[in-house]
Scaffold this motif. Structure first.
Motif, PDB file in Angstrom:
ATOM      1  N   GLY A 319       0.814  -1.209   0.000  1.00  0.00           N
ATOM      2  CA  GLY A 319       0.000   0.000   0.000  1.00  0.00           C
ATOM      3  C   GLY A 319       0.843   1.252   0.000  1.00  0.00           C
ATOM      4  O   GLY A 319       0.417   2.308   0.446  1.00  0.00           O
ATOM      5  N   GLN A 320       2.065   1.156  -0.493  1.00  0.00           N
ATOM      6  CA  GLN A 320       2.979   2.286  -0.503  1.00  0.00           C
ATOM      7  C   GLN A 320       3.455   2.512  -1.926  1.00  0.00           C
ATOM      8  O   GLN A 320       3.969   1.606  -2.567  1.00  0.00           O
ATOM      9  CB  GLN A 320       4.168   2.005   0.411  1.00  0.00           C
ATOM     10  N   TYR A 321       3.284   3.740  -2.415  1.00  0.00           N
ATOM     11  CA  TYR A 321       3.610   4.037  -3.798  1.00  0.00           C
ATOM     12  C   TYR A 321       4.415   5.323  -3.849  1.00  0.00           C
ATOM     13  O   TYR A 321       4.266   6.204  -3.010  1.00  0.00           O
ATOM     14  CB  TYR A 321       2.328   4.198  -4.629  1.00  0.00           C
ATOM     15  N   PHE A 322       5.236   5.425  -4.865  1.00  0.00           N
ATOM     16  CA  PHE A 322       5.982   6.656  -5.024  1.00  0.00           C
ATOM     17  C   PHE A 322       5.028   7.826  -5.216  1.00  0.00           C
ATOM     18  O   PHE A 322       4.084   7.756  -5.999  1.00  0.00           O
ATOM     19  CB  PHE A 322       6.921   6.557  -6.222  1.00  0.00           C
ATOM     20  N   THR A 323       5.293   8.896  -4.506  1.00  0.00           N
ATOM     21  CA  THR A 323       4.442  10.081  -4.585  1.00  0.00           C
ATOM     22  C   THR A 323       4.774  10.852  -5.851  1.00  0.00           C
ATOM     23  O   THR A 323       5.940  11.184  -6.080  1.00  0.00           O
ATOM     24  CB  THR A 323       4.678  10.981  -3.363  1.00  0.00           C
ATOM     25  N   PRO A 324       3.769  11.154  -6.685  1.00  0.00           N
ATOM     26  CA  PRO A 324       4.050  11.945  -7.893  1.00  0.00           C
ATOM     27  C   PRO A 324       4.755  13.243  -7.533  1.00  0.00           C
ATOM     28  O   PRO A 324       4.438  13.886  -6.528  1.00  0.00           O
ATOM     29  CB  PRO A 324       2.650  12.207  -8.466  1.00  0.00           C
ATOM     30  N   ARG A 325       5.713  13.614  -8.354  1.00  0.00           N
ATOM     31  CA  ARG A 325       6.547  14.761  -8.007  1.00  0.00           C
ATOM     32  C   ARG A 325       5.778  16.067  -7.986  1.00  0.00           C
ATOM     33  O   ARG A 325       6.150  17.003  -7.278  1.00  0.00           O
ATOM     34  CB  ARG A 325       7.738  14.831  -8.964  1.00  0.00           C
ATOM     35  N   PHE A 326       4.679  16.168  -8.737  1.00  0.00           N
ATOM     36  CA  PHE A 326       3.902  17.409  -8.679  1.00  0.00           C
ATOM     37  C   PHE A 326       3.122  17.508  -7.369  1.00  0.00           C
ATOM     38  O   PHE A 326       2.833  18.612  -6.904  1.00  0.00           O
ATOM     39  CB  PHE A 326       2.962  17.540  -9.879  1.00  0.00           C
ATOM     40  N   VAL A 327       2.793  16.375  -6.747  1.00  0.00           N
ATOM     41  CA  VAL A 327       2.185  16.404  -5.412  1.00  0.00           C
ATOM     42  C   VAL A 327       3.221  16.872  -4.394  1.00  0.00           C
ATOM     43  O   VAL A 327       2.939  17.699  -3.515  1.00  0.00           O
ATOM     44  CB  VAL A 327       1.634  15.014  -5.032  1.00  0.00           C
ATOM     45  N   ILE A 328       4.430  16.350  -4.510  1.00  0.00           N
ATOM     46  CA  ILE A 328       5.513  16.760  -3.612  1.00  0.00           C
ATOM     47  C   ILE A 328       5.794  18.250  -3.746  1.00  0.00           C
ATOM     48  O   ILE A 328       5.937  18.970  -2.745  1.00  0.00           O
ATOM     49  CB  ILE A 328       6.783  15.940  -3.910  1.00  0.00           C
ATOM     50  N   ASP A 329       5.875  18.731  -4.989  1.00  0.00           N
ATOM     51  CA  ASP A 329       6.153  20.156  -5.201  1.00  0.00           C
ATOM     52  C   ASP A 329       5.089  21.035  -4.553  1.00  0.00           C
ATOM     53  O   ASP A 329       5.403  22.087  -3.989  1.00  0.00           O
ATOM     54  CB  ASP A 329       6.242  20.458  -6.697  1.00  0.00           C
ATOM     55  N   MET A 330       3.832  20.620  -4.644  1.00  0.00           N
ATOM     56  CA  MET A 330       2.762  21.376  -3.990  1.00  0.00           C
ATOM     57  C   MET A 330       2.986  21.425  -2.480  1.00  0.00           C
ATOM     58  O   MET A 330       2.884  22.492  -1.851  1.00  0.00           O
ATOM     59  CB  MET A 330       1.408  20.740  -4.293  1.00  0.00           C
ATOM     60  N   CYS A 331       3.293  20.275  -1.887  1.00  0.00           N
ATOM     61  CA  CYS A 331       3.499  20.215  -0.437  1.00  0.00           C
ATOM     62  C   CYS A 331       4.659  21.103  -0.001  1.00  0.00           C
ATOM     63  O   CYS A 331       4.564  21.834   0.996  1.00  0.00           O
ATOM     64  CB  CYS A 331       3.751  18.772  -0.005  1.00  0.00           C
TER      65      CYS A 331
END
Length: 646
Positions: A319-331
């Motif tokens: 249940g663990q997936y790489f976080t899309p980089r655009f989600v990371i950039d938003m955070c």
């Protein structure tokens, strides 16, 4: 009628500069149109015919690649024009003309093939087997496969064995001349498609070697990183195929390098780990990687490759997936980490949150304008002292450390440990995190915390914890959310029978934060919506102020899962008085409608006015998502309400 090369190439390729990245000059070809508006390229072949490359019904991108490569052969490698032929019939037994080699360079007798080239349009990589069959049929010792982005140079050393050449021999040069050339750090090329190199390693080299491709590829990557870091830049690379020695001696050379890398990064590999690639596969494996530089590479390129390596079966099953980089950039944009703040990701995966936080701080606070000639050392100092990560998957730790090494300075604070149970941490992990322990005024509380390592004072936590899997047993006793809550949402003394890991990570991450610290955490939608989880929401609000909730699109984590998720942004209360004084306060709410991925989970990129993929200032592709707009709206909201970190 002659036509501009820019006009022609932009109609044939989505993004000519990227699709034809191998070639420095895209304007060496000449084009013209006939009375039927068919566009031709003027061939560079001696006595050859011009080729149609564009009509109203079809395009011929592979012909453009072929002509540009032919230009390189003639003008860079200096092969005589009359030695080079296009579309040469290849004889397989009695069959003639069934297959044609795209480009053939002949020896002086004009009968014996010396070099054969197979050309594909960009991103088509199925020509390697065909090219090898040409070599077996003709005896040509040198093979080239190119799609305009990547070029594979192969030397046929045995009927079924091929090794990579760092470059092609020029006219009147020998293969030995190429192999014996000194390769310094500055000679290494940028890697434009590491994912394809890894695919080539898996398919062409390691497929029948009887080894675990992931483990062996990462042993090679760490050996190469060590070579780039430790070998003086002006000296010959140690990570290379050495001409004139046996396969076993080449294997021993790379094994020695790997053993030194193990000593440098002891928590990545076990002492007993050794390179298990067979002798007959080590030369082609090393030769594929030796000419490229990993340090300082475009992180999007590295990221794509490592995300491929940790596939759905290996990582997604938890249940663990790489976080899309655009989600990371938003955070990162919404949390605004500062150069003097300490950041931790407690389920770090490939360390995306840390890497993008590092780039944010470098870009905004540690610049050459701010620090002059010392800005690079200041950047390394920041990466070494302020960025920390934990993950319990050894494969993720290998990837996370490699990402931090490639992007940073050769140092890394990534720990292989279970964030939920610090009693199991090894000595090195405890030592690494002990300096961030919260200091209580009460002596006994302080002593207990030093032993249990539960409460820390990190400034920022950003993480995407695993959703699947349940925790049972005595570990639940360490968490408030491991107990049942009554109808008034107060904790009872009755234990839960089990609890999902993502819920425990909420509490654990709050414990990692100092008072006033900030957190961004990706959670399944149920935590926000389900009525039977209201006690969790109440628990969160008692310990922290809700800054924002951003609903992510259902495509965000595809193709691995379609689970609906949101990102929760919090700031930990400094004390009860601050919480009570806040009363009813506004919360920023948003829902993403442009996910940056399609329904199949493929990335969707933003296009410019010329219909080319947009790039940012770092040369990375820009995703077609609205999350940057969401972040900007949040910043407006935060300024209006006087958030102290904006």
């Amino acid at each position: 009628m002659n036509i501009s090369s820019i006009d022609v190439l932009s109609k044939i390729f989505k993004n000519p500069e990227d699709d034809l990245a191998l070639f420095e000059n895209l304007h060496v070809l000449e084009f013209y149109a006939d009375e039927k508006d068919r566009v031709y390229v003027k061939t560079l072949e001696h006595n050859g015919k011009d080729k149609v490359v564009l009509t109203d019904k079809k395009t011929a991108p592979e012909e453009i690649v072929r002509q540009l490569f032919l230009y390189e052969l003639l003008n860079v490698y200096k092969y005589p024009k009359d030695r080079v032929k296009l579309e040469v019939d290849v004889q397989f037994g009695r069959e003639i003309g069934k297959k044609r080699a795209d480009v053939v360079v002949y020896r002086e007798d004009m009968k014996t093939p010396y070099l054969m080239v197979e050309v594909k349009k960009p991103d088509v990589k199925d020509g390697l087997g065909q090219l090898k069959s040409y070599a077996n049929a003709t005896g040509a010792p040198i093979l080239v496969l190119t799609d305009g982005k990547i070029q594979n140079n192969l030397l046929r050393t045995d009927p079924n064995l091929f090794e990579d050449l760092p470059d092609l021999p020029k006219f009147n040069e020998t293969v030995e001349d190429v192999q014996k050339k000194i390769i310094t750090y500055d000679d290494l090329d940028d890697v434009n498609n590491l994912k394809q190199l890894i695919l080539d390693l898996e398919n062409a080299v390691l497929a029948n070697a009887g080894v675990n491709p992931f483990e062996e590829i990462f042993k090679l990557i760490y050996a190469k990183l060590y070579d780039e870091l430790e070998t003086p830049r002006s000296q010959n690379r140690r990570f290379r195929v050495i001409a004139g020695i046996t396969n076993k001696e080449n294997l021993n050379n790379i094994s020695r390098l790997f053993n030194e890398a193990k000593g440098q990064w002891r928590d990545v590999f076990k002492d007993k780990d050794e390179i298990e690639i067979p002798e007959n596969a080590i030369v082609p494996a090393v030769s594929l990687l030796q000419k490229y530089r990993l340090f300082g590479s475009n992180l999007q390129v590295i990221d794509d490759a490592f995300e491929y390596l940790i596939n759905q079966d290996a990582k997604g099953g938890k249940g663990q997936y790489f976080t899309p980089r655009f989600v990371i950039d938003m955070c990162v944009k919404m949390m605004r980490p500062k150069k003097n703040e300490n950041i931790v990701d407690t389920a770090a995966g490939s360390c995306g949150f840390l890497l993008h936080s590092m780039q944010h701080v470098w870009r905004n606070e540690i610049t050459e304008a701010d620090y002059g000639s010392s800005f690079e050392s200041k950047r390394k100092e920041y990466a070494d002292q302020h960025l920390y990560a934990i993950d319990f998957d050894p494969r993720s730790v290998k990837i996370g450390k490699a990402m931090m090494l490639i992007a940073g300075d050769g140092k890394t604070n990534v720990s292989y440990a279970n964030s939920l149970d610090s009693s199991l941490w090894d000595t090195e992990s405890k030592a690494r995190f002990s300096k961030f322990l919260h200091r209580f005024d009460d002596f006994d509380l302080n002593k207990k915390n030093e032993e249990a390592m539960t409460d820390f004072d990190f400034d920022v936590v950003m993480t995407n914890p695993p959703f699947a899997g349940e925790v049972k047993g005595t570990l639940l006793n360490k968490y408030d959310l491991g107990f049942k809550f009554d109808k008034d949402f107060e904790r009872t003394n009755k234990h839960q029978n089990k609890m999902t890991r993502d819920v425990l990570f909420i509490e654990r991450n709050l414990d990692f934060l100092r008072a006033g610290g900030r957190m961004a955490i990706v959670l399944p939608q149920g935590v926000f919506n389900n009525t039977n989880q209201e006690y969790i929401r109440r628990y969160i609000m008692k310990r922290a102020r809700l800054l924002a909730v951003v609903g992510l699109h259902g495509n965000s984590f595809k193709p691995h899962t379609g689970t609906k998720t949101s990102v929760l942004f919090l700031q930990k209360w400094r004390d009860d008085e601050e919480r009570k004084k806040a009363g009813n306060y506004p919360i920023f709410m948003a829902t993403s409608e442009k996910p940056g991925k399609n329904n199949s989970g493929d990335y969707v990129y933003a296009m410019d006015e010329n219909n080319n993929i947009k790039k940012d200032e770092n040369g990375s592709y820009v995703y077609d998502t609205d999350l940057d707009d969401v972040a900007n709206k949040f910043i407006e909201f935060a300024k209006k309400h006087n958030f102290d970190f904006i």
